[in-house]
Scaffold this motif. Structure first.
Motif, short mmCIF file in Angstrom:
data_model
loop_
_atom_site.label_atom_id
_atom_site.label_comp_id
_atom_site.label_asym_id
_atom_site.label_seq_id
_atom_site.Cartn_x
_atom_site.Cartn_y
_atom_site.Cartn_z
N TYR A 155 23.73 2.58 -4.77
CA TYR A 155 25.13 2.43 -5.14
C TYR A 155 25.54 0.96 -5.12
O TYR A 155 26.18 0.48 -6.05
CB TYR A 155 26.05 3.23 -4.23
N LEU A 156 25.19 0.26 -4.08
CA LEU A 156 25.55 -1.16 -3.98
C LEU A 156 24.85 -1.95 -5.09
O LEU A 156 25.47 -2.82 -5.71
CB LEU A 156 25.22 -1.70 -2.60
N GLU A 157 23.62 -1.64 -5.36
CA GLU A 157 22.89 -2.30 -6.45
C GLU A 157 23.56 -2.03 -7.79
O GLU A 157 23.70 -2.92 -8.63
CB GLU A 157 21.44 -1.84 -6.49
N GLN A 158 23.98 -0.78 -8.00
CA GLN A 158 24.65 -0.43 -9.24
C GLN A 158 25.98 -1.16 -9.37
O GLN A 158 26.35 -1.58 -10.48
CB GLN A 158 24.87 1.08 -9.33
N LEU A 159 26.69 -1.33 -8.27
CA LEU A 159 27.95 -2.07 -8.32
C LEU A 159 27.71 -3.52 -8.71
O LEU A 159 28.45 -4.09 -9.51
CB LEU A 159 28.68 -1.98 -6.98
N TYR A 160 26.66 -4.13 -8.15
CA TYR A 160 26.32 -5.50 -8.53
C TYR A 160 25.95 -5.56 -10.02
O TYR A 160 26.32 -6.51 -10.71
CB TYR A 160 25.17 -6.05 -7.68
N THR A 161 25.26 -4.56 -10.52
CA THR A 161 24.92 -4.52 -11.95
C THR A 161 26.17 -4.42 -12.80
O THR A 161 26.26 -5.04 -13.87
CB THR A 161 23.98 -3.32 -12.24
N LEU A 162 27.16 -3.67 -12.33
CA LEU A 162 28.40 -3.50 -13.09
C LEU A 162 29.25 -4.77 -13.13
O LEU A 162 30.19 -4.83 -13.91
CB LEU A 162 29.20 -2.32 -12.54
N THR A 163 28.92 -5.77 -12.34
CA THR A 163 29.64 -7.04 -12.46
C THR A 163 29.30 -7.75 -13.76
O THR A 163 29.95 -8.74 -14.11
CB THR A 163 29.35 -7.98 -11.27
#
Length: 105
Positions: free
Chosen positions: A51-59
């Motif tokens: 989830y945290l990795e996906q949030l960073y990707t969504l930046t």
């Protein structure tokens, strides 16, 4: 808004699908769901490390509101560690897109 443990498994399914959706509104809603899941049950959230990795990707998303919400979510989730990890690539990407963001973003 439901505050019982049984809702967590349904939230995870919705978040998993929503973070990968093509619609920016759905992604934004899934990002908010990540923050709610984090506040409801941190251990379950931490087990889902992607989830945290996906949030960073969504930046790096094309939609400015998705980017803003992802950054705010990361800041809230990682507040005990000082917030979002500021990396050179992230800063350059955000500065190049600064015209896309509103005054609150």
């Amino acid at each position: 808004s439901l505050k019982f443990e049984g809702v967590i498994e349904y939230m995870q399914q919705a978040i998993d699908i929503g973070l990968l959706d093509s619609d920016p509104y759905v992604k934004k809603t899934a990002i908010i769901g990540c923050v709610k899941l984090f506040h409801m049950n941190r251990s379950v959230f931490k087990k889902q490390t992607n989830y945290l990795e996906q949030l960073y990707t969504l930046t790096a998303d094309q939609d400015a509101l998705v980017v803003i919400n992802a950054i705010e979510a990361i800041n809230e989730i990682t507040a005990d560690k000082g917030g979002i990890d500021i990396e050179r690539n992230l800063v350059i990407r955000l500065l190049n897109r600064i015209k896309d963001f509103n005054e609150w973003g």
